[in-house]
Design a protein around this motif. Structure first.
Motif, PDB file in Angstrom:
ATOM      1  N   SER A 214      -4.624   1.703  -4.318  1.00  0.00           N
ATOM      2  CA  SER A 214      -4.297   0.819  -3.193  1.00  0.00           C
ATOM      3  C   SER A 214      -3.542   1.568  -2.091  1.00  0.00           C
ATOM      4  O   SER A 214      -3.345   1.052  -1.007  1.00  0.00           O
ATOM      5  CB  SER A 214      -3.463  -0.358  -3.692  1.00  0.00           C
ATOM      6  N   ASN A 215      -3.103   2.785  -2.391  1.00  0.00           N
ATOM      7  CA  ASN A 215      -2.425   3.611  -1.400  1.00  0.00           C
ATOM      8  C   ASN A 215      -3.477   4.497  -0.707  1.00  0.00           C
ATOM      9  O   ASN A 215      -4.166   5.268  -1.377  1.00  0.00           O
ATOM     10  CB  ASN A 215      -1.365   4.469  -2.111  1.00  0.00           C
TER      11      ASN A 215
ATOM     12  N   PRO B  27       0.805  -1.229   0.000  1.00  0.00           N
ATOM     13  CA  PRO B  27       0.000   0.000   0.000  1.00  0.00           C
ATOM     14  C   PRO B  27       0.838   1.279   0.000  1.00  0.00           C
ATOM     15  O   PRO B  27       0.302   2.366  -0.195  1.00  0.00           O
ATOM     16  CB  PRO B  27      -0.820  -0.113   1.292  1.00  0.00           C
TER      17      PRO B  27
END
Ligand SMILES: [Zn+2]
Length: 438
Positions: free
Chosen positions: A346-347, A239
């Motif tokens: 996803s971060n 992430p």
């Protein structure tokens, strides 16, 4: 004794087969040229289907199954579907009836479970003819327009919001879907482009439905696009990874690569969205298309380079150089094409940014800045954008101007509707941009 044993075997085998499947839910994705109906099923099913007229309907009979809850009905504006109903048949079987607004063609297939959904039975409804006719028409027009520089046109930019409908793309940690944020970004970008003089945007996907990758390219071609931009949001198992990247099609595109790129994330869209056997030909065809790709690749790289320059203004760039990959959606032989992974959904902090409308505006402005740079280098002939202004200074003649911009005096006359060689100081004339190479 023997008789009894056989009977017993028959009983066992049929009871294994007869495991009842439930049809649990239905989703309806209405696209401009098709409607997709997806039934969630608790396992693979045996089904038969046929269409009936007066009134038009498609009937699907499913063996050994029963209905759970069907809680969705088509919206009233759905082009094809009027309603869905079901009934039990022969005690253990299920009949589903799709009531239609008109005669249709359909494709039906089952899908394996994926990250988001379990087994599914999918029916695509579409028009019987229309698409074919639409494809033929625009090609003739392309020639006509490029031959007539006097009538200047806008450059057309096809903006493709990745994924859609049954294919959500990547999912952020707080549950935001790639398909939703990229659609919003695409709409922002289209708005920005349409405000620019000499530029016009078309949206490949306008709301939440899935379009096959090949059809995305087809649609761009139908609109005679000068550039194709596919917009995505990246995802990675770590992430912490962040930033944007821009891709062009990689040159290495041998047919043996087909399997490899199929496995790639963005390409698996068609599998997630549902691919039928007929599409196998498309895959082979898209590999063959590579061969004629090289010409537009140079332009694609230039576009990608400009867009990266723009993106560096808004935030971190994951890869500073143009990346190349075997993305099916980029395989357009005649239209320069780029794919932008805008950020890592996803971060967590980039997911938040993607969900923020101000940030999306900034990002689409940055992309637009890049596009303007690109069209300064690669302005298609005959477009408004391909012209720049020149104010005649004392002592200049038509031929010295022609020389300076490395263009024929004839072309200058043609573009400026001049009859002879006479120009006067202070007069503004237009110069086609690409003829000079400056
Ligand atoms: Zn994507």
């Amino acid at each position: 004794m023997r008789f009894l044993l056989i009977n017993c075997l028959i009983f066992i085998s049929s009871s294994v087969l007869a495991k009842t499947v439930t049809v649990d839910n239905v989703r309806i994705w209405a696209a401009p040229e098709s409607t997709r109906v997806v039934f969630d099923i608790s396992g693979p099913v045996k089904h038969k289907q046929f269409t009936l007229t007066g009134p038009n309907r498609t009937v699907i009979d499913i063996k050994n199954s029963r209905i759970g809850k069907i809680n969705n009905q088509p919206k009233s504006q759905d082009k094809y579907l009027k309603g869905i109903r079901s009934a039990t048949r022969d005690k253990n079987d299920l009949r589903i009836v799709l009531d239609l607004k008109k005669p249709i063609k359909y494709k039906i297939f089952q899908l394996q479970p994926n990250k988001r959904y379990g087994y599914r039975l999918v029916i695509d409804l579409f028009d019987t003819e229309i698409r074919q006719a639409k494809k033929e028409e625009p090609r003739k027009k392309i020639k006509k327009e490029t031959q007539r520089p006097a009538k200047l046109r806008d450059v057309i930019i096809a903006i493709d919001a990745g994924h859609g409908g049954e294919d959500p793309g990547a999912r952020g940690p707080s549950g935001i879907y790639e398909k939703d944020v990229v659609l919003k970004l695409a709409k922002n970008l289209a708005k920005g482009i349409n405000k620019e003089r000499g530029m016009r945007a078309i949206l490949i996907r306008e709301s939440d439905y899935y379009i096959k990758l090949r059809n995305r390219i087809e649609k761009a071609r139908e609109h005679k696009a000068d550039l194709f931009i596919s917009i995505h949001a990246d995802a990675f198992r770590d992430p912490r990874v962040s930033g944007s990247s821009v891709y062009v099609l990689s040159k290495k595109g041998a047919s043996s690569e087909a399997a490899k790129w199929l496995a790639e994330k963005e390409n698996s869209s068609d599998l997630v969205g549902g691919v039928s056997l007929e599409d196998k030909d498309d895959l082979v065809a898209s590999v063959l298309l590579d061969l004629s790709q090289t010409a537009s690749l140079e332009a694609s790289i230039d576009a990608a380079t400009h867009v990266i320059k723009g993106l560096r203004k808004v935030g971190k760039v994951h890869k500073r150089n143009v990346q190349s990959a075997q993305f099916a959606v980029l395989k357009s032989p005649d239209i320069p094409s780029i794919l932008i992974e805008t950020a890592f959904i996803s971060n967590p902090s980039e997911e938040k940014k993607l969900a923020d409308s101000n940030y999306r505006k900034k990002m689409s402005n940055a992309i637009l800045y890049g596009l303007k740079g690109y069209f300064r280098d690669f302005a298609p002939e005959g477009t408004l954008i391909s012209l720049r202004k020149h104010i005649i200074k004392r002592g200049e003649t038509l031929s010295t101007i022609a020389q300076r911009y490395q263009i024929s005096a004839n072309k200058l006359r043609e573009y400026n509707s001049l009859k002879g060689d006479l120009v006067r100081t202070g007069q503004t004339i237009v110069i086609p941009r690409n003829s000079s190479g400056t």
